[in-house]
Design a protein around this motif. Structure first.
Motif, short mmCIF file in Angstrom:
data_model
loop_
_atom_site.label_atom_id
_atom_site.label_comp_id
_atom_site.label_asym_id
_atom_site.label_seq_id
_atom_site.Cartn_x
_atom_site.Cartn_y
_atom_site.Cartn_z
N THR A 132 35.52 36.65 41.12
CA THR A 132 36.39 36.65 39.95
C THR A 132 37.61 37.91 40.37
O THR A 132 36.87 38.85 40.93
CB THR A 132 35.85 36.63 38.56
OG1 THR A 132 37.08 36.42 37.78
CG2 THR A 132 35.07 38.18 38.31
N ARG A 140 35.06 37.62 33.84
CA ARG A 140 34.03 38.84 34.16
C ARG A 140 32.77 38.70 33.07
O ARG A 140 31.81 38.90 33.42
CB ARG A 140 34.75 39.78 34.42
CG ARG A 140 35.59 40.00 35.80
CD ARG A 140 36.17 41.31 36.04
NE ARG A 140 34.98 42.32 36.25
CZ ARG A 140 35.29 43.68 36.51
NH1 ARG A 140 36.39 44.08 36.14
NH2 ARG A 140 34.05 44.36 36.87
N LEU A 150 27.15 42.55 38.60
CA LEU A 150 28.22 43.02 39.65
C LEU A 150 27.53 43.31 40.71
O LEU A 150 27.00 44.63 40.45
CB LEU A 150 29.15 43.59 38.77
CG LEU A 150 30.78 44.42 39.67
CD1 LEU A 150 31.20 43.03 40.16
CD2 LEU A 150 31.33 45.32 38.81
N CYS A 169 35.89 40.62 42.26
CA CYS A 169 34.55 41.08 42.17
C CYS A 169 33.42 40.08 42.33
O CYS A 169 33.67 38.90 42.41
CB CYS A 169 34.53 41.19 40.58
SG CYS A 169 35.48 42.18 39.69
N TYR A 171 29.74 38.81 41.74
CA TYR A 171 28.60 38.71 40.88
C TYR A 171 27.59 37.92 41.58
O TYR A 171 27.85 36.97 42.12
CB TYR A 171 28.85 38.05 39.62
CG TYR A 171 29.77 38.97 38.48
CD1 TYR A 171 29.33 39.89 37.59
CD2 TYR A 171 31.43 38.95 38.84
CE1 TYR A 171 30.38 40.60 37.10
CE2 TYR A 171 32.04 39.85 38.00
CZ TYR A 171 31.50 40.54 37.18
OH TYR A 171 32.19 41.36 36.14
#
Length: 177
Positions: A132, A140, A150, A169, A171
């Motif tokens: 994201t 998030r 994360l 990001c 995850y």
């Protein structure tokens, strides 16, 4: 791995592979939510046609039958509220989602992400990954509520549909031990 199920249930939701009716509902959701989905998806700049959604739905059903990916329309009762998908690459499942603009804040995407992640892990994937934009606070937060952690933020990773070069990001969700 075998095919993905055509439909499955959570406590409040039904996740269903898109058929022609699902493609029509997705088309409606996208057009209703163009500003909401921008800049994370290119729909506003290039809104899809119904014919393109129907064609995409047929491909998504074929991919689910092959066990390589699964894309589901999320239903709360009879109302289509969003879409969620997972693509299998070796031992990794890559997941994404979006909700209709009028259906956010009800926990639907979190519930769907938990269920689809569990399905992917039950099928033998080693991990589920969600990517994201750092500015997409809602996505998030959803990843974190669904149990993702994360792992890293990759700088200068991709071009958003609005042309802005962005970090990403990453995850990760691992099976419970």
């Amino acid at each position: 791995m075998g095919p993905f199920p055509a439909t499955f249930q959570t406590e409040r939701l039904t996740l269903r592979l898109p058929d022609e009716e699902g493609a029509r509902l997705e088309h409606e959701m996208i057009h209703e939510s163009l500003d909401h989905l921008w800049p994370w998806f290119s729909f506003r700049a290039n809104p899809p046609t119904l014919a393109a959604r129907v064609e995409k739905a047929a491909q998504q059903r074929a991919d689910a039958a092959a066990g390589t990916s699964a894309t589901y329309i999320i239903f709360a009762g009879a109302r289509a509220v969003g879409k969620i998908w997972v693509e299998i690459h070796g031992g990794t499942a890559q997941m994404g989602w979006w909700l209709r603009a009028t259906e956010t804040g009800r926990g639907y995407a979190t519930e769907a992400a938990r269920a689809l992640s569990a399905l992917a892990l039950d099928r033998g994937t080693e991990r589920v990954v969600a990517r994201t934009d750092p500015d997409n606070a809602a996505s998030r937060a959803l990843a974190e509520r669904a149990g993702f952690v994360l792992r890293e933020i990759c700088e200068d990773c991709y071009d958003r549909p609005d042309g802005v070069r962005r970090p990403e990001c990453i995850y990760e969700l691992l099976p419970s031990t």
